[in-house]
Design an enzyme around this catalytic site. Structure first.
Site, PDB file in Angstrom:
ATOM      1  CG  ASN A 118     -42.784  46.420  19.701  1.00 62.08           C
ATOM      2  OD1 ASN A 118     -43.246  47.429  19.156  1.00 62.08           O
ATOM      3  ND2 ASN A 118     -42.183  46.466  20.881  1.00 62.08           N
TER       4      ASN A 118
ATOM      5  CG  HIS B   1     -48.358  46.893  28.111  1.00 60.38           C
ATOM      6  ND1 HIS B   1     -48.113  46.376  29.360  1.00 60.38           N
ATOM      7  CD2 HIS B   1     -48.822  48.146  28.305  1.00 60.38           C
ATOM      8  CE1 HIS B   1     -48.423  47.287  30.266  1.00 60.38           C
ATOM      9  NE2 HIS B   1     -48.847  48.362  29.664  1.00 60.38           N
ATOM     10  CB  CYS B   2     -44.699  44.166  22.935  1.00 55.78           C
ATOM     11  SG  CYS B   2     -43.688  43.078  23.899  1.00 55.78           S
ATOM     12  CB  ALA B   3     -48.333  48.583  22.482  1.00 50.33           C
TER      13      ALA B   3
END
Ligand SMILES: Cc1ncc(COP(=O)(O)O)c(C=O)c1O
Length: 448
Positions: free
Chosen positions: A123, A405-407
């Protein structure tokens, strides 16, 4: 017991250097943050009596601190083969470094431009560009499109044909991760660079190409980087993923671009001495033009020391050859150390891939070939949700991470509901036994 692997790394000696490992923990969440060493903590203590602000005092302490602080920039520049410390700007983390590029370029965007990024970004390398395109520029009447490159769901590889179709004469910048923190995929930077170079976008300095920003958070700690050879415009990474959790993220940028760009933060020390009036403010020379306010002095020194510590650990953990030296780093030494890490981690990956394959009803994301990935592994199972798996792994003393995982984009891309996976990630201080232990624990959790 896991298959024994041959390595040039002296794992017993290496591991003695880490308080967390010495305490008995099995560290398998390294893609989030790695561990620090006794030596770096001791150095922090040693620096305390010398501490003073930098560029802000005539005392011996301040002059000495400034000297050590500035030498740290040399070490960081040398580590990636940058021409000079003037290419290195330090921020709090990689996220801030990417935001700094976005804000510094803000006024250069023209109506009709686009930004190209990917579905596999963290992100940190998507949301700033989303914010620019959807929230900031439209308020100034400037419309800029944010385009996303697909990747192959089965192999985890970036779709370069799709990239070629998205990058055009209106692409100001391509922002792409060097290694995905969810898939583990190592992206082909040279091919990506060629596509960005061919766009024909007219930059303000007359260059006809798209700028390229590489998110190196999972790349720089694991693979050798020669920034001159890569010839990319911006590279960011964070030191908390390579032994130094002391609050430093790095932006490397080409000097001509930095000289031309507007500062990201305005204030003290980023101005040329005496050059502030009601009519005019002159900026400091690089890299201080981008260092507004008192920097994270100890964090900077410890981060550079972490590079030296890492070289010693990997090349000869019995000595403090680089840690105790002030000599500029030699490219061949850095290459040797980082190749050693890469070779070892590839072997850990092969073991992990073999182990994961034996687990029924488990879906492992990313490349199935150890050469195409780094040693982080995200997976989902039909049997339990990722959070349940991670909680149960923790009871087995295995440290994992569940979530997106901020993805987040990539998790939606796979239509995962909830948008989450579980991840185990290994660094060069992990043993093959730890890889086996953690995946055996996973097998046990999934059998329950
Ligand atoms: C690929 C990638 N990009 C960006 C980041 C963000 O780094 P930081 O937390 O230092 O801002 C991370 C950290 O998880 C990452 O793995």
């Amino acid at each position: 017991m896991a298959k024994k692997i041959t390595t040039d790394l002296d794992l017993i000696r290496i591991r003695e250097n880490f308080p967390a490992i010495s305490s008995g923990r099995i560290i398998t969440n390294n893609a989030a943050s790695t561990q620090t060493t006794f030596k770096l903590l001791e150095l922090c203590k040693k620096l305390a009596p010398l501490y003073d602000n930098v560029h802000r005092g005539q005392s011996t302490a301040s002059i000495k601190m400034t000297e050590i602080f500035e030498e740290s920039y040399d070490t960081i520049a040398d580590f990636i083969g940058a021409e000079s410390p003037q290419n290195i700007i330090l921020y709090r983390n990689a996220t801030e470094a990417i935001n700094s590029v976005m804000y510094s370029l803000l006024t250069e965007f023209r109506d009709g431009d686009n930004v190209v990024t990917t579905f596999m970004e963290h992100n940190s390398n998507y949301v700033p560009w989303y914010g620019l395109c959807k929230e900031i520029l439209p308020r100034f009447g400037v419309n800029v499109e944010c385009r996303l490159i697909n990747f192959d769901k089965a192999t985890g590889e970036l779709d370069l044909n799709h990239m070629s179709s998205l990058v055009d004469r209106k692409t100001k910048i391509v922002c792409c991760t060097g290694v995905s923190n969810f898939l583990g995929t190592i992206n082909p930077l040279q091919k990506i660079k060629q596509i960005a170079d061919k766009s024909g976008y007219e930059q303000p300095d007359g260059d006809r190409r798209s700028y390229l920003l590489i998110d190196g958070c999972q790349l720089v700690p694991n693979l050798f980087i020669d920034i001159n050879k890569l010839n990319i415009d911006f590279l960011v990474w964070s030191f908390h993923k390579m032994l130094a959790p002391f609050g430093i993220g790095t932006l490397y940028a080409k000097k001509d671009i930095l000289s031309r760009l507007r500062p990201f933060l305005y204030g003290g020390d980023m101005i040329a001495e005496g050059k502030v009036s009601q009519e005019y403010v002159g900026y400091n020379k690089l890299p201080w033009k981008f260092t507004a306010g008192t920097p994270n002095i100890l964090g900077t020194i410890l981060s550079a020391a972490a590079i030296r510590n890492l070289l010693d650990l990997v090349l000869n953990p019995e000595k403090n050859k680089y840690f105790n030296s002030k000599k500029r780093l030699n490219k061949a030494v850095v290459k040797k150390a980082m190749k050693r890490i890469r070779v070892y981690e590839e072997k850990l990956s092969s073991i992990a891939l073999e182990e994961f394959q034996q687990i029924p009803d488990l879906y492992l994301f990313g490349p199935k070939d150890a050469k195409k990935r780094i040693s982080l592994f995200s997976f989902v199972s039909k049997k339990k949700d990722p959070f349940q798996i991670a909680n149960e792994l923790s009871k087995e003393k295995v440290e994992s991470r569940a979530g997106c995982h901020c993805a987040t984009l990539a998790h939606h891309y796979y239509r995962l509901n909830p948008p989450a996976s579980c991840r185990l990630s290994y660094y060069f201080y992990n043993t093959s036994d730890e890889v086996k232990f953690s995946i055996d624990a996973l097998k046990k959790v999934l059998k329950k």
